[in-house]
Scaffold this active site. Structure first.
Site, PDB file in Angstrom:
ATOM      1  N   PHE A 250       5.525   0.822   6.654  1.00  0.00           N
ATOM      2  CA  PHE A 250       6.439  -0.318   6.504  1.00  0.00           C
ATOM      3  C   PHE A 250       6.823  -0.510   5.033  1.00  0.00           C
ATOM      4  CE2 PHE A 250       4.051  -1.291  10.422  1.00  0.00           C
ATOM      5  CZ  PHE A 250       5.118  -1.380  11.306  1.00  0.00           C
ATOM      6  N   CYS A 251       5.861  -0.290   4.121  1.00  0.00           N
ATOM      7  CA  CYS A 251       6.155  -0.373   2.687  1.00  0.00           C
ATOM      8  C   CYS A 251       7.070   0.772   2.264  1.00  0.00           C
ATOM      9  CB  CYS A 251       4.860  -0.324   1.877  1.00  0.00           C
ATOM     10  SG  CYS A 251       3.697  -1.643   2.279  1.00  0.00           S
TER      11      CYS A 251
ATOM     12  N   TYR B  85       0.902  -1.153   0.000  1.00  0.00           N
ATOM     13  CA  TYR B  85       0.000   0.000   0.000  1.00  0.00           C
ATOM     14  C   TYR B  85       0.940   1.201   0.000  1.00  0.00           C
ATOM     15  CZ  TYR B  85      -3.071  -3.428   2.392  1.00  0.00           C
ATOM     16  OH  TYR B  85      -3.771  -4.538   2.765  1.00  0.00           O
TER      17      TYR B  85
ATOM     18  N   CYS C 116       1.471   2.952   3.395  1.00  0.00           N
ATOM     19  CA  CYS C 116       1.868   2.137   4.549  1.00  0.00           C
ATOM     20  C   CYS C 116       3.315   2.473   4.935  1.00  0.00           C
ATOM     21  CB  CYS C 116       1.738   0.658   4.182  1.00  0.00           C
ATOM     22  SG  CYS C 116       2.764  -0.467   5.136  1.00  0.00           S
TER      23      CYS C 116
END
Length: 282
Positions: A19-20, A14, A17
């Site tokens: 973390f992404c 995403y 996001c």
């Protein structure tokens, strides 16, 4: 066309996001080409091939296809592979086995106990980390980004109904939604996340004004980098720099980000990070 033997990477994500965003910052800084597959956060049909149902997921092919899960495992495994040519990527990933644990809420989750370690031999370790303290510091702040900083994002970007709506407007624009799906996601999602952010605020024992926690965390990071280094990694970013930058970057364009820039000392470091990553991408 990638050169023979090079890494072929596909990132399932995403865009908004944190973390992404960490993984993208790492891949961009290291000049690694990768394909992005934006996952629909409601249906998630793009990752139906995977029993692991979170993002990011990185599919890597360095001779044989391999799935890497968890942002910090992805970063540690790929960094190890770039430094050490002794082991195959498949063997390196096996050094990060998932362990099933149960949260306080009784939910089963997978954890990776050694995800902040680079799996290097003694000679490689000395080349990357000339003194032990450098490695300890990098691991400490990578963990801090995952365990603390990331939890300050939602309570800040969904702090008020107006900010929640602005955040979901951005999420819908940047994400993969159908027209009607995007409409409902924007308004219902904004309402839901406004109330969820209050729950997160309580769970993480944040102050009434969650901006203060964000400001304190960011200034703590700036203090750790210090006045005599461009980055925590010295003249170039290390994995901690990339993690912190990746997490903070998802707030760009939102009120929380602008407030952070005005009320903390993060701007010079943040601008240096933007410059080195843009230069690496170019």
């Amino acid at each position: 066309q990638l050169p023979a033997g090079s890494l072929q990477l596909t990132l399932y994500q995403y865009k908004t996001c944190p973390f992404c965003s960490k993984v993208r910052a790492f891949l961009d800084y290291h000049g690694l080409p990768y394909e992005i597959v934006e996952v629909n956060p409601i249906m998630r049909k793009e990752i139906k091939f995977s029993s692991y149902r979170k993002v990011p997921i990185l599919l890597a092919n360095a001779g044989s296809p391999l799935q890497l899960n968890d942002s910090s495992v992805i970063i540690s495994a790929i960094k190890t592979y770039l430094i050490s040519k002794r082991n195959s990527l498949e063997e390196i990933v096996s050094f990060y086995p998932p362990m099933k644990t149960v949260t306080e809420q009784g939910k089963e989750v997978f954890e990776y106990g050694n995800k902040y370690w680079l799996m290097l031999d003694e000679k490689e370790t000395k080349r990357v980390y000339p003194v032990k303290e450098v490695r300890v510091e990098e691991m400490k702040w990578r963990k801090w980004a995952d365990d603390w900083l990331v939890h300050l994002i939602s309570p800040n970007v969904y702090r008020t109904p107006r900010e929640a709506l602005a955040s979901f407007d951005y999420i819908v624009r940047e994400g993969k939604f159908g027209t009607m799906e995007g409409f409902f996601a924007k308004y219902l999602g904004a309402v839901a996340m406004f109330f969820i952010s209050k729950r997160l605020k309580k769970r993480h024992h944040l102050q009434d004004n969650v901006r203060e926690d964000l400001y304190e965390a960011v200034n703590e990071w700036v203090k750790a980098v210090g006045k005599h280094r461009l980055f925590m990694g010295g003249n170039q970013p290390n994995l901690a720099d990339l993690a912190v930058y990746g997490v903070l970057r998802v707030m760009e364009g939102l009120e929380a980000f602008d407030d952070m820039m005005v009320h903390t000392k993060i701007q010079p470091w943040y601008q240096r990070m933007e410059e080195v990553i843009q230069k690496a991408e170019a």
